[in-house]
Design a protein around this motif. Structure first.
Motif, PDB file in Angstrom:
ATOM      1  N   THR A  56      -6.637   1.208  -6.459  1.00 20.63           N
ATOM      2  CA  THR A  56      -6.817   2.361  -5.924  1.00 20.63           C
ATOM      3  C   THR A  56      -7.853   2.465  -5.058  1.00 20.63           C
ATOM      4  OG1 THR A  56      -8.607   3.767  -7.781  1.00 20.63           O
ATOM      5  CG2 THR A  56      -5.691   3.122  -7.956  1.00 20.63           C
ATOM      6  N   VAL A  57      -7.301   3.154  -3.825  1.00 20.63           N
ATOM      7  CA  VAL A  57      -8.422   3.633  -2.945  1.00 20.63           C
ATOM      8  C   VAL A  57      -8.481   5.348  -2.556  1.00 20.63           C
ATOM      9  CG1 VAL A  57      -6.742   3.414  -0.839  1.00 20.63           C
ATOM     10  CG2 VAL A  57      -9.537   3.549  -0.263  1.00 20.63           C
ATOM     11  N   ILE A 102       0.862  -1.244   0.243  1.00 23.85           N
ATOM     12  CA  ILE A 102      -0.380   0.049   0.058  1.00 23.85           C
ATOM     13  C   ILE A 102       0.850   1.605  -0.017  1.00 23.85           C
ATOM     14  CG2 ILE A 102      -1.274   1.305   1.505  1.00 23.85           C
ATOM     15  CD1 ILE A 102      -2.770  -1.616   2.582  1.00 23.85           C
ATOM     16  N   VAL A 103       0.483   1.950  -1.051  1.00 24.01           N
ATOM     17  CA  VAL A 103       1.145   3.459  -0.855  1.00 24.01           C
ATOM     18  C   VAL A 103       0.648   4.218  -0.640  1.00 24.01           C
ATOM     19  CG1 VAL A 103       3.058   4.944  -2.459  1.00 24.01           C
ATOM     20  CG2 VAL A 103       2.746   2.543  -3.408  1.00 24.01           C
ATOM     21  N   ILE A 130      -1.292  -1.605  -4.145  1.00 20.77           N
ATOM     22  CA  ILE A 130      -2.944  -0.812  -3.865  1.00 20.77           C
ATOM     23  C   ILE A 130      -2.489   0.661  -3.953  1.00 20.77           C
ATOM     24  CG2 ILE A 130      -4.763   0.171  -2.285  1.00 20.77           C
ATOM     25  CD1 ILE A 130      -4.149  -3.018  -1.033  1.00 20.77           C
ATOM     26  N   VAL A 131      -2.805   2.032  -4.732  1.00 17.25           N
ATOM     27  CA  VAL A 131      -2.896   3.259  -4.938  1.00 17.25           C
ATOM     28  C   VAL A 131      -3.025   3.698  -3.844  1.00 17.25           C
ATOM     29  CG1 VAL A 131      -2.324   5.222  -5.920  1.00 17.25           C
ATOM     30  CG2 VAL A 131      -1.400   2.862  -6.928  1.00 17.25           C
ATOM     31  N   ALA A 132      -2.539   4.502  -2.501  1.00 21.18           N
ATOM     32  CA  ALA A 132      -3.556   4.832  -1.850  1.00 21.18           C
ATOM     33  C   ALA A 132      -3.012   6.877  -1.285  1.00 21.18           C
ATOM     34  CB  ALA A 132      -3.875   4.780  -0.300  1.00 21.18           C
TER      35      ALA A 132
END
Length: 416
Positions: A365-366, A24-25, A143-145
């Protein structure tokens, strides 16, 4: 922790870690929410955070008087609510304390000071390779956060380099006390521009707020209830455009005709415009009364900045002591996410909500829904369920051929 626990000397030598679950970034509200949902589904994860704390945007880039614009029930993250003693509209400090409690409750421990320089999907291994300044992380999922507001948006304004006073973005603005008795040019009329202009007034400064485009201003509450809450309730029964008409009818009755104040409304309704462009209506918390009393002066677009002030599109010229850029933020995803066409050049998913949470090859993505924390929570739940189901299938497929239940307990990689 969700990452491989290799010996320290082996980790330093390889500088490459295989992550058991998703990478998760970003350790903001979006990253925390999806990490908690994954854990609730039995999936470990690793958060990489460029700063030295969680929710760095909230802790380091918000002004002192900031409160949540929406009631707390619309701002809760999944699986863990606000304390009952919090007010209807929590302050920024209360929200930060909530996020810290959230991370503690779910034992979320990001890896801090990890600036993601590049993330690329390796077609050969079918894995994501995420490179920071001192390590490479490898996982089946990314996961792009980092969200819609990762970096300050700094506009190009002719002549601004000539201005002799301070020019600051709202990301470094803390209080109007730093501008006491000053004439301040506030560039931007969104929620931040309005609230900072109000804060400046309360510290005896004279704000001049630039309104270049049309803007919807709504009361924060109608009939004693949250305007947002009323809108959400009505949308369950009525078409969006009809709800917009209702909101504008009540707004015109309570706030009056804002066009007379230099605040022209768009022809498209506030909710429809929000869905189409992501432009959020301003929820008034007191700035409008100061505009009506001329304590906050509304100015048309800036033509150019001068040595001591600014020239405006309507021919006026004024002198200022300081300039504050309330020009918002932007995504930084295009700077580091490679080998993916899921995002636009502006760093937003090409697929609109509610299907913007999932890409290809294990990319998710979130925090990019333009729906605030409600959208974040919705996506976090979907992502966790999807990855948990995917992981379960992989375990089932591999259980007869793998020595371990899923991944080996120790994996050494070398950089390719």
């Amino acid at each position: 922790m969700g990452y491989c626990k290799e010996e320290e000397e082996e980790e330093n030598q390889a500088k490459c870690l295989r992550v058991h679950g998703p990478i998760i970034v970003g350790a903001g509200p979006s990253g925390l929410a999806v990490s908690a949902c994954l854990k609730d589904n039995g999936v470990p994860s690793l958060i990489l955070e460029r700063s030295d704390c969680i929710a760095s945007s909230w802790q380091e880039r918000t002004y002192d008087r900031l409160k949540l614009h929406l009631p707390k029930q619309f701002c809760e993250l999944p699986l863990f609510g606000f304390p009952e003693n919090f007010p209807k509209y929590p302050t920024k400090h209360q929200f930060i304390s909530y996020l810290k409690s959230y991370a503690t409750h779910f034992s979320i421990e990001p890896r801090f000071i990890q600036v993601v320089q590049c993330a690329v999907f390796d077609q050969r291994s079918r894995l994501w390779r995420v490179q920071t300044q001192d390590c490479e992380y490898i996982s089946r999922w990314l996961i792009v956060a980092t969200g819609e507001n990762a970096e300050p948006a700094i506009p190009e304004i002719p002549g601004i380099e000539r201005f002799q006073g301070p020019v600051v973005h709202t990301s470094v603005y803390k209080s109007g006390s730093d501008f006491k008795n000053q004439r301040v040019l506030v560039v931007g009329c969104g929620n931040s521009g309005m609230e900072i202009s109000l804060d400046l007034c309360r510290h005896h400064a004279t704000p001049h707020m630039v309104v270049r485009n049309t803007v919807h201003i709504l009361p924060r509450e109608m009939f004693g209830f949250s305007t947002f809450g009323i809108a959400m309730a009505l949308l369950k029964w009525l078409p969006l455009r009809l709800v917009d008409k209702f909101l504008l009818m009540v707004t015109n009755f309570t706030l009056g005709n804002t066009d007379r104040l230099g605040l022209r409304r768009p022809k498209t309704g506030p909710l429809e415009l929000k869905n189409a462009t992501g432009k959020t209506p301003v929820l008034d918390v007191g700035a409008l009364s100061h505009i009506k009393s001329d304590k906050i002066k509304v100015m048309k677009g800036v033509r150019e900045i001068t040595k001591n002030g600014a020239k405006f599109m309507d021919g006026q010229e004024r002198e200022f002591d300081s300039i504050i850029l309330a020009t918002g933020y932007k995504s930084n995803v295009p700077c580091w996410l490679k080998s993916s066409d899921f995002f636009t050049e502006e760093g937003m998913p090409k697929t609109p909500f509610p299907n913007s949470w999932k890409g290809e090859n294990g990319l998710y993505t979130v925090g990019f829904t333009r729906k605030g924390l409600l959208g974040t929570s919705s996506d976090a739940v979907k992502i966790a369920r999807d990855i948990a189901a995917d992981q379960w299938r992989r375990i089932k497929d591999c259980k007869n051929t793998c020595d371990s239940p899923y991944y080996p307990t120790k994996i050494a990689f070398t950089k390719s």
